[in-house]
Design an enzyme around this catalytic site. Sequence first.
Site, PDB file in Angstrom:
ATOM      1  N   SER A  33      -1.120  -5.394   0.063  1.00  0.00           N
ATOM      2  CA  SER A  33      -1.879  -4.577  -0.881  1.00  0.00           C
ATOM      3  C   SER A  33      -2.949  -5.435  -1.527  1.00  0.00           C
ATOM      4  O   SER A  33      -2.775  -6.645  -1.684  1.00  0.00           O
ATOM      5  CB  SER A  33      -0.951  -4.038  -1.972  1.00  0.00           C
ATOM      6  OG  SER A  33      -0.484  -5.096  -2.785  1.00  0.00           O
ATOM      7  N   ASP A  34      -4.059  -4.813  -1.896  1.00  0.00           N
ATOM      8  CA  ASP A  34      -4.935  -5.489  -2.841  1.00  0.00           C
ATOM      9  C   ASP A  34      -4.131  -5.619  -4.133  1.00  0.00           C
ATOM     10  O   ASP A  34      -3.124  -4.938  -4.317  1.00  0.00           O
ATOM     11  CB  ASP A  34      -6.241  -4.707  -3.059  1.00  0.00           C
ATOM     12  CG  ASP A  34      -7.342  -5.593  -3.643  1.00  0.00           C
ATOM     13  OD1 ASP A  34      -7.033  -6.697  -4.148  1.00  0.00           O
ATOM     14  OD2 ASP A  34      -8.524  -5.183  -3.608  1.00  0.00           O
ATOM     15  N   TRP A  35      -4.561  -6.492  -5.018  1.00  0.00           N
ATOM     16  CA  TRP A  35      -3.770  -6.807  -6.213  1.00  0.00           C
ATOM     17  C   TRP A  35      -3.654  -5.574  -7.129  1.00  0.00           C
ATOM     18  O   TRP A  35      -4.631  -5.159  -7.744  1.00  0.00           O
ATOM     19  CB  TRP A  35      -4.397  -8.000  -6.923  1.00  0.00           C
ATOM     20  CG  TRP A  35      -3.906  -9.340  -6.400  1.00  0.00           C
ATOM     21  CD1 TRP A  35      -3.458 -10.368  -7.176  1.00  0.00           C
ATOM     22  CD2 TRP A  35      -3.764  -9.785  -5.043  1.00  0.00           C
ATOM     23  NE1 TRP A  35      -3.049 -11.410  -6.369  1.00  0.00           N
ATOM     24  CE2 TRP A  35      -3.216 -11.089  -5.063  1.00  0.00           C
ATOM     25  CE3 TRP A  35      -4.010  -9.199  -3.795  1.00  0.00           C
ATOM     26  CZ2 TRP A  35      -2.943 -11.817  -3.901  1.00  0.00           C
ATOM     27  CZ3 TRP A  35      -3.734  -9.929  -2.638  1.00  0.00           C
ATOM     28  CH2 TRP A  35      -3.211 -11.207  -2.702  1.00  0.00           C
ATOM     29  N   LEU A  36      -2.442  -4.996  -7.102  1.00  0.00           N
ATOM     30  CA  LEU A  36      -2.126  -3.769  -7.847  1.00  0.00           C
ATOM     31  C   LEU A  36      -2.735  -2.501  -7.234  1.00  0.00           C
ATOM     32  O   LEU A  36      -2.814  -1.464  -7.883  1.00  0.00           O
ATOM     33  CB  LEU A  36      -2.534  -3.868  -9.326  1.00  0.00           C
ATOM     34  CG  LEU A  36      -1.404  -4.331 -10.254  1.00  0.00           C
ATOM     35  CD1 LEU A  36      -1.001  -5.769  -9.978  1.00  0.00           C
ATOM     36  CD2 LEU A  36      -1.795  -4.177 -11.713  1.00  0.00           C
ATOM     37  N   ALA A  37      -3.130  -2.595  -5.986  1.00  0.00           N
ATOM     38  CA  ALA A  37      -3.621  -1.383  -5.319  1.00  0.00           C
ATOM     39  C   ALA A  37      -2.454  -0.504  -4.876  1.00  0.00           C
ATOM     40  O   ALA A  37      -2.643   0.683  -4.606  1.00  0.00           O
ATOM     41  CB  ALA A  37      -4.481  -1.747  -4.106  1.00  0.00           C
TER      42      ALA A  37
END
Length: 867
Positions: A286-290
């Site tokens: 995941s992108d960071w917190l996506a």
Amino acid sequence: MLNLIFLLTLLTAVLAGPFDDKDAYKVSPPYYPAPEIGRVPTDLRWRAALKVAQDLVANMTLIEKVNMTTGTGWEMGACVGNTGTVERLGIKSLCLQDGPLGIRFADLITTFPAGITIASTFSRQLVNERGAAMGRENRRKGVDITLSPVVGPLGRHANGGRIWEGFSADPYLAGKLAAEAVTGIQGQNVMAVVKHIVGNEQEHFRQLGEWQGFGFKDLKQPLSSNIDDRTLNEAYLWPFADAVRANVGSVMCSYQQINGSQGCQNAHILNGKLKEEMGFQGFVMSDWLAQRSGVASTLAGLDMSMPGDGLVWADGVPLMGYELTKSVLNGTVQEKRVDDMVTRILTPIIYLSITPGNPNFSSWTNDTTSWKYYGAKAGGNVTVNRHIDVRDEYTTKAALDGANAALVLLKNVKSALPLKNIGKVNIFGIGSATGPLGAVCGENMQCSDGALIEGWGSGSVYPTDYQSPFAAIKERAEQDNITVGGTTESWGNLTKVHQLSSEGDASIVFVLSDSGESTGIVDGNIGDRNNLTLWHNGDNVVKAVAEHNPNTIVVVTTVGPVNLEKWINNPNVTAVLLTGPAGDFGGRAAANILFGDIAPSGKLPFTIAKNDTDYIPLTTEVPKDGLPQDYFTEGTLLDYKRFDANKVTPRFEFGYGLSYSNITLDNLEARYAFPNIPEFLPPPLPPVNPRKPRNNFVPRANETGFPDDIHPLHKYVYPYLNDTSDIFNSNGTQYPYPDGFSTTQKNDTNVNGGAVGGNPALWLSALYVVHSVSNYGPYDTGVVTQLYIAFPQDNDGLKTAPRQLRGFERSELKVGEQKGILYNVQWRDLAVWDVELQSWRVQRGEYHVYVGHSSRDFVLTTSFTLT
Ligand SMILES: *[C@@H]1O[C@H](CO)[C@@H](O)[C@H](O)[C@H]1NC(C)=O
Ligand SMILES: *[C@@H]1O[C@H](CO)[C@@H](O)[C@H](O)[C@H]1NC(C)=O
Ligand SMILES: *[C@@H]1O[C@H](CO)[C@@H](O)[C@H](O)[C@H]1NC(C)=O
Ligand SMILES: *[C@@H]1O[C@H](CO)[C@@H](O)[C@H](O)[C@H]1NC(C)=O
Ligand SMILES: *[C@@H]1O[C@H](CO)[C@@H](O)[C@H](O)[C@H]1NC(C)=O
Ligand SMILES: *[C@@H]1O[C@H](CO)[C@@H](O)[C@H](O)[C@H]1NC(C)=O
Ligand SMILES: *[C@@H]1O[C@H](CO)[C@@H](O)[C@H](O)[C@H]1NC(C)=O
Ligand SMILES: *[C@@H]1O[C@H](CO)[C@@H](O)[C@H](O)[C@H]1NC(C)=O
Ligand SMILES: *[C@@H]1O[C@H](CO)[C@@H](O)[C@H](O)[C@H]1NC(C)=O
Ligand SMILES: *[C@@H]1O[C@H](CO)[C@@H](O)[C@H](O)[C@H]1NC(C)=O
Ligand SMILES: *[C@@H]1O[C@H](CO)[C@@H](O)[C@H](O)[C@H]1NC(C)=O
């Protein structure tokens, strides 16, 4: 029959003509289950790595597996992402670090030219060398996985905040360069991550909380990028396939929604397109917190959660971690899905011979000693920064060569360039000198008071040794006894600019335009640019200088297209150079080109319009329902294709760039690579029967608690359960599986799949185009030549842009030298995505081949007909 009916319903939902029915694009079709690794035939290196990984996974407990899938939380390790370890098997924490143009949060590193900058070299070799140099520096800092390269954003919007991180809105160019970047990086035993899949074309509304925080209180969901099926395949997913084909180890999913479904839980994209059709053998992070859901994301194909914290930054509450442990124990997620996640993570690590566990820097402090777990203020006073200078001749050369070759000569009249017979030169513009705070001018480079080195946000790094254009020009000018003066004054009172500009034999003005990620705001620009005008009153500075000096030379450093209309036709503006943010050596490169030590060879990787309204606008309004919908109604007509199709004349077209030399092209020939280029893909090989070693451990709830020797750190993300009592107590409720959910692996292969990168026939050579190129001087120079193809337009449903880039080559030619150029046009390069067929197709009919100096300046043409 049942299957057929299901398929048909599904197809009608996706396949109504582009935007006939807007609601159809708010739906992303299901694709389950997540295709397991190893189902597609691969080369022996992948198979060997897979076997080693599978044997390891078979010997892991559930807790150990979960540990590998989830980050330990923000600031809970040296890097921006750190995975849990498997102590028993000696598997160390993986270090994941931004980013696309160098090593973020590290000292003694090279700041490489940005993606859009290196793209303007149109050079596979320079992109490969830059990748290798970045890989090399990353490995020496102990980074295992570098979050690079970027092909999403692709560059739909001229003012999209992060388009400088990626290469070009032309998918062919972006794809070829992404493949080289991946190959370069991974050749150094560092994993590349191609990102962000897909449709993250603007910063506005990419994340909910972030944009509510900017005052958009009515926002209820992140933006949905609504992309029709054909455009998805021909434009936005296209370069991801190149990266997969180049054996990229990881793919990062994006923040926003795609057709109404979050990027990191979009089963159509992650399971259907990436893992099944492209045959991707690595893992999705995941992108960071996506990541916005737990089980749903896991089922939709997400394999690793970063940075470990789930819905909120740095709170230690994960969406995977112990929640994933729980979802297996309560039977909602099958353990074989977790096995697949871990196998997908380990296989490319083994494939690339990566040895984790060696970061020698800290992302969180510059101090030599500090806490090991910075975010928990725990594990105190250990050496976290060994301050290792990872630069060397090789990495320096890669960065400098890239910056030199990136500069694009847009205008050159009255033999203004290269500078000759000059006694005094004055330099103007805020962009000529390092800003008042120094080259490192704020957190994540959120600043713009000096020369533009890079954009801002997670894609930035802290430059170690930056030389400004002013310093570089002065150094070079002294060799020729040229006096250098000038001023960086830019605002309000331009008296000094007026005074000084009449004095020199030439005046050089450095102007710029900046943008970044929406984690930061600069001059009111929340990531995306508010306009395409030069910053710092740049137009007026140019005009003021040109009022007095008939030899005014402008150097534009910009994150993307800019409007040059205010002065481009001013006869006193004799020369214009343009570059993207070029990193450490932007100043030096400008000096090299201005003085003619190196001839300019760059080509625009985007179109410069006469009118800002010629570009596709951002979606910047929140509708009443709070759910911003971004319809990509232009379809595949991005950048030059849109200008060509709409018959709009730009100022400078895609691919444009002048030379100091006289370059001629001759002797065009196009030859079929084999006699009958087929219309359709041949059926791929059936799935490999996956070898499945038996799990040596059966997960037991009573073995998932914290071990005695672990004293949990504050906000640290663990795989362990505090309390196992509620596991089997879901009040009889069934997990609400998504429509179309299944756990049975499909027993056939999608026609577009069947190998790493998709059906191997996609990548077969179809056409060889050759011609010669000559340099009649007077300068030795890099020369970029380009091939465009016009497809048949007889079938209404399959119409394409008037011309599409399908080949490019950069050569170095000495004066008088002639060279043969060969473009290898692959079957896929002639194909269109047929929505009804749900596959690629090379139409029958007449194709036109154009070779020349830009997307409009063609020197040679030929044609061929497929029957
Ligand atoms: C599992 O790991 C242990 C070491 O912890 C090793 O002794 C054993 O041979 C491994 N088993 C398999 C099947 O790999
Ligand atoms: C899981 O990872 C953590 C580090 O994040 C480590 O302390 C722990 O021992 C690991 N658990 C196992 C079972 O290896
Ligand atoms: C199983 O656990 C997961 C993670 O906590 C949860 O999301 C899911 O709803 C649970 N399943 C059921 C049926 O309660
Ligand atoms: C580390 O140093 C850079 C300058 O090189 C600075 O911008 C950054 O803020 C420093 N980081 C910390 C955490 O102090
Ligand atoms: C940390 O350790 C170093 C030596 O390793 C010592 O000089 C320093 O005083 C220690 N700092 C703290 C805050 O304990
Ligand atoms: C520059 O000036 C010095 C001293 O006047 C002279 O020796 C030298 O030859 C000059 N160099 C050039 C390139 O004109
Ligand atoms: C502008 O600056 C000049 C010095 O550079 C000064 O002489 C002049 O008074 C200033 N004009 C105004 C209107 O401030
Ligand atoms: C465009 O944006 C820049 C940077 O924020 C700003 O300085 C400039 O005034 C703006 N131009 C226009 C015409 O709004
Ligand atoms: C060009 O420069 C000359 C001074 O050499 C000036 O007289 C003329 O007005 C300038 N032209 C423009 C268009 O600014
Ligand atoms: C740009 O295009 C818009 C819309 O087509 C038009 O209204 C405007 O006048 C144009 N601006 C210029 C400077 O040509
Ligand atoms: C470039 O060189 C060729 C070959 O000498 C010549 O025919 C042509 O006129 C030259 N073109 C220019 C623009 O000088």
